[in-house]
Design a protein around this motif. Sequence first.
Motif, mmCIF file in Angstrom:
data_model
loop_
_atom_site.group_PDB
_atom_site.id
_atom_site.type_symbol
_atom_site.label_atom_id
_atom_site.label_comp_id
_atom_site.label_asym_id
_atom_site.label_seq_id
_atom_site.Cartn_x
_atom_site.Cartn_y
_atom_site.Cartn_z
ATOM 1 N N ASP A 73 69.299 77.270 15.717
ATOM 2 C CA ASP A 73 68.362 76.260 15.204
ATOM 3 C C ASP A 73 67.333 75.904 16.268
ATOM 4 N N VAL A 74 67.824 75.658 17.477
ATOM 5 C CA VAL A 74 66.914 75.238 18.553
ATOM 6 C C VAL A 74 65.938 76.374 18.889
ATOM 7 N N ILE A 75 66.453 77.601 18.972
ATOM 8 C CA ILE A 75 65.580 78.740 19.314
ATOM 9 C C ILE A 75 64.462 78.853 18.275
ATOM 10 N N GLN A 76 64.823 78.681 17.012
ATOM 11 C CA GLN A 76 63.806 78.815 15.963
ATOM 12 C C GLN A 76 62.887 77.596 15.920
ATOM 13 N N ASP A 77 63.454 76.402 15.902
ATOM 14 C CA ASP A 77 62.629 75.196 15.753
ATOM 15 C C ASP A 77 61.715 74.969 16.955
ATOM 16 N N GLU A 78 62.172 75.337 18.140
ATOM 17 C CA GLU A 78 61.359 75.097 19.343
ATOM 18 C C GLU A 78 60.575 76.341 19.761
ATOM 19 N N ASN A 79 60.603 77.374 18.904
ATOM 20 C CA ASN A 79 59.806 78.572 19.181
ATOM 21 C C ASN A 79 60.118 79.194 20.548
#
Length: 418
Positions: A307-313
């Motif tokens: 989630d973090v990798i995707q949401d924070e690019n």
Amino acid sequence: MARLSPVLQQATPVQVARGEGSYLYDTDGRRHLDFTAGIGVTSTGHCHPRVVAAAQEQVATLIHGQYTTVMHQPLLRLTERLGDVLPAGIDRVFFLNSGSEAVEASVRLARHATGRQTIIAFDGGFHGRTMGAAALTTSGAKIRAGIGPMMGGVAFAPFPYAFRYGWSEEETVAFCLKELDRILVTAAPARDVAAFLIEPVLGEGGYVPTPPAFLQGLRERADANGILLIADEVQTGYGRTGRFWGHQHVDGLAPDILITAKGLASGFPLSAIAAPEAIMSKALPGSQGGTYGGNAVACAAALATLDVIQDENLVANAGEQGLRLLEGLRKAAVDHPGVADVRGLGLMVGNEFLTADGAPDAAAATRAHGAAAERGLLLLTCGPFGNVVRMIPPLVVTAEQVDEGVELWSEALRAAAR
Ligand code: PMP
């Protein structure tokens, strides 16, 4: 009172108390810029609030489900979710604890899937310390020395480390593929070869990006001979190189078996192998498993990590900050001829030290590494001769933190040269 075994070799004398983002804080309260990321593990930085929250919630719900006894939701959800990031066609996954374990599982699978034994690994490769993984590892003597006999069915081929050979990348790739072709008709006849096992960036062996043409050459030879291509993405996966998987720097290339660990769960022990159904279905049922594999808390942390990798690019950030780091380090090296090569892919950057005569200079690398640590910049060394200082910031690293790291490194180089 027991004491730790002297077998432990620790890169710095730092004793940490806590971590936050790109920083570690020692027991005296001093701040350190962590460009080691737990050897490329803390992808979302230390204690990312979303990873912490997911793990805390899971700890209070179910810590250990034990997947060969009962199934649990975090493992099933993570399996489904990995479908979003795995290369097309690679849709079966199996979880283990560590990179070494996953490497061994990939060998087991390749042997089951092909009915062949030989694994061809590459000079300088690092695949782990357990006995099977160590048999595939040639990044440095300490992993193999004095523990033989090693697992059989392993052959080694040259890795295109152009800087070491002193040739262009093109010449080096041509030479190494030629050598591989010779090995496939001599020491390791192609009909006996189950798999090629390679890192998309040679990691512990010196931080050398694998030239795309070499990976393509392996893919062609694999296809022509019924050999599987195993990508050891333990260090290069999960956005570290600026693409989600390191092999994705080569257009259209896909491995047959992919190994992931380290950044997968932001610091919780978790690894996995992934392969297409046609390969995975050849595994002998029950031949893979383990007590702790796919631990529920680790899986919950891995879901939050995605989630973090995707949401924070963060994949794009790794690419951008990696370039900034590379440029900064190249500028820093201009006044220091001992730093003979600065190279990398994304947030895997190495500084190779040579003497004036062109010999590997581990002493200079060690001095610079130590001077950086004294200034609050944590780094690691690598390479078969210990003469490469590598930088592996977390994927959340900011431009300001990259600049801070480059500044501290420049000071360290100046201090080490005195
Ligand atoms: N493969 C690669 C490419 C690695 O970098 C490592 C760890 N440095 C391993 C395998 C082994 O992983 P672990 O230490 O988790 O067993």
